[in-house]
Design an enzyme around this catalytic site. Sequence first.
Site, PDB file in Angstrom:
ATOM      1  N   ASP A 284     -41.393  -8.959   0.111  1.00  9.97           N
ATOM      2  CA  ASP A 284     -42.602  -8.670  -0.685  1.00  9.97           C
ATOM      3  C   ASP A 284     -42.857  -7.164  -0.805  1.00  9.97           C
ATOM      4  OD1 ASP A 284     -43.241 -11.295  -1.308  1.00  9.97           O
ATOM      5  OD2 ASP A 284     -44.427 -11.579   0.506  1.00  9.97           O
TER       6      ASP A 284
ATOM      7  N   LYS B 272     -45.240 -19.092   5.690  1.00 12.75           N
ATOM      8  CA  LYS B 272     -44.654 -17.765   5.932  1.00 12.75           C
ATOM      9  C   LYS B 272     -44.850 -17.261   7.363  1.00 12.75           C
ATOM     10  CE  LYS B 272     -44.865 -15.484   1.432  1.00 12.75           C
ATOM     11  NZ  LYS B 272     -45.419 -14.314   0.744  1.00 12.75           N
TER      12      LYS B 272
END
Length: 274
Positions: A101, A65
């Site tokens: 997220d 990520k």
Amino acid sequence: MKKAFVTGWPISHSKSPMLHGFWIDHYGINASYEPLGVEPENFQKFLKDLPNSEFVGGNVTIPHKEIAFENLTKLDDAAKAIGAVNTLWIESEILCGGNTDAYGFSANLDEFAPEWRDGKTAMVLGAGGASRAIVHSLLEAGFEKILIVNRTYERAQKLANQFGDNCSAHNWADLPDLMPRTDLIVNTTSIGMAGTDASMMPDLSVLSDNTIVTDIVYSPLETPFLKSANERGLKTVDGLGMLLHQAVPGFEKWFGIRPDVTPQLRKLILELSA
Ligand code: ATR
């Protein structure tokens, strides 16, 4: 056929293929979503090759990520604030990165405890990678005070400094003093899980009766932290909805349909991951 993927290393544990697979079947789309294990040393090349590949985009998970964030020039605001990318798509042959997220976190609370948005003071337990998306989401929701409490104070301080004046860093020992003035508590740590130090589990009796308690871990669904909050009679929200909701924007970008998070999907993911 439109093809998407989730990449990480290792990737076998990811629940994203069953989640997107459910929606692909449900909406009858000519599409696929597959797990792609890419070793860290090959990830930059993987990114570089994507615009000319068979894929329309995909998800990025641990440990890629942050590397995706560092290697992309087109990022959405959430990815810029969080410093990590979990969703990739291609626009005019340019690879773009976003982070869903924080959206997943807030959409889960919107579904199960919509009054969370009335809160002024929030507490985040933990200062690791996952807590960055939570702090971003809390700031977007308008929280005036975000108390970041971590076992290692320096990490909390670093995180608080990065996110500005609404955030402050605290020691674990300060919990009894801080808890009574908290409207929402988010646990991003493994406290209470097997093998962790039992003395770290906070005493939730000092919380106000209206405090909302949530956990970003969803396995087990009722974490020891949520169990303790439930026993105290507080409103709790488990972390599974964050996983389900964070997948929505990517699916919409790749396949053109905004999918619904339904009780049926929740049940299926729970059954398949049991
Ligand atoms: P993630 O990306 O999932 O947030 P991480 O970066 O390893 O994972 O961070 C884990 C967080 O949980 C950290 O805040 C960690 O505290 P430290 O910074 O002091 O390591 C916290 N954590 C992990 N195990 C814990 C435990 N048993 N009790 C309290 N905090 C714990």
